[in-house]
Write an enzyme that holds these catalytic residues in place. Sequence first.
Site, PDB file in Angstrom:
ATOM      1  CG  HIS A  74      -1.969  -1.037   1.093  1.00 50.93           C
ATOM      2  ND1 HIS A  74      -3.202  -1.029   2.126  1.00 50.93           N
ATOM      3  CD2 HIS A  74      -2.302  -1.953   0.330  1.00 50.93           C
ATOM      4  CE1 HIS A  74      -3.944  -1.841   1.746  1.00 50.93           C
ATOM      5  NE2 HIS A  74      -3.277  -2.559   0.563  1.00 50.93           N
ATOM      6  CG  ASP A  75       4.816   3.069   1.767  1.00 51.10           C
ATOM      7  OD1 ASP A  75       4.486   4.402   1.973  1.00 51.10           O
ATOM      8  OD2 ASP A  75       6.144   2.973   1.553  1.00 51.10           O
ATOM      9  N   GLY A  80       5.090   6.308  -4.077  1.00 47.72           N
ATOM     10  CA  GLY A  80       6.231   5.369  -4.000  1.00 47.72           C
ATOM     11  C   GLY A  80       6.730   4.888  -2.521  1.00 47.72           C
ATOM     12  CB  SER A  84       3.809   8.681   2.473  1.00 47.42           C
ATOM     13  OG  SER A  84       3.227   7.738   1.454  1.00 47.42           O
ATOM     14  CG  ASP A 250      -4.389 -19.801   0.508  1.00 49.72           C
ATOM     15  OD1 ASP A 250      -5.267 -20.896   0.541  1.00 49.72           O
ATOM     16  OD2 ASP A 250      -3.439 -20.038   0.532  1.00 49.72           O
TER      17      ASP A 250
END
Length: 334
Positions: A74-75, A80, A84, A250
Amino acid sequence: MLISMGASFIRTPTLLFLLLIAMGAAALVKGQGTRVGFYFRTCPQAESIVQKTVISHFQSNPAIAPGLLRMHFHDCFVRGCDASILINGSSTEKTTGPNRLLNGYDVIDDAKTRLEAACPGVVSCADILALAARDSVVLTKGITWRVPTGRKDGRVSLASEVNNLPAPRDSIEVQKQKFADKGLTDQDLVTLVGGHTIGTSACQFFRYRLYNFSTTTANGADPSMDAAFVTQLQSLCPADGDGSRRIALDTGSPNRFDTSFFTNLRNGRGVLESDQKLWTDASTRTFVQRFLGVRGLLGLNFNLEFGRSMVKMSNIGIKTGTEGEIRRVCTAIN
């Protein structure tokens, strides 16, 4: 043609093959501005400190493993790989639905505290995330890979930009485009989504597939789903039930990093609609089949390819030099 090397001889094609392997290995472990062993001189115990921290937390809460893996993903997909996602605030990435409930933020904070005690102002939070994601895969029985380090931490985090993340209802074309925008291929897409072999999702993100989704099925569910699996999920996620209840992505081995996730897709047992579409769409099905070793297709080793794709992803939009900083704490800019 033969090339003389002292008393030995190597055929030119063989030499070229070896050179290509060396070049490929270099590309695998070195990204733009990052390299394996970046902290060798400035903080030689950096990777060991992160690893020991992750192990310590994993022993009391195994859910941190998929949490840390998702957190890194996700970061990287928003601004990038610059950590953040870790910044606190009223409207930062961390406050959004996909990020708010992730497990593992405390692991990163703990690792940062230990690193600051050992090597003040040296190791970035972005690198801690990349290393912790790798260590999480290893703890769930995946194989390791060498993580290039040397990222700097970003100074901006906006909740509004989390829309760039792949979403459960995304079509294959949208998924492909989101990955392509980050320099990732269709194979990277299938490989990285395979990270859903560990972890869970909340009912609210897939329950719509179980009720009044289609008029072509007797149970009203998504026709791409196995009927018995629909019944199982309906009992776990009632139409008027708790949308925050967590369900394994899963169902075969939710705590083990393996290929059973892909087996589930083949059998119509993908929990998220976006996951199941990797099988129903012919353009991505081939990669799933190759991970499953389907006869007649060139096989792919999931663990090996996952490490390769993770290295590629971990170099998306990185900040080096004066583009970023080394945060003193991961939750706030300096």
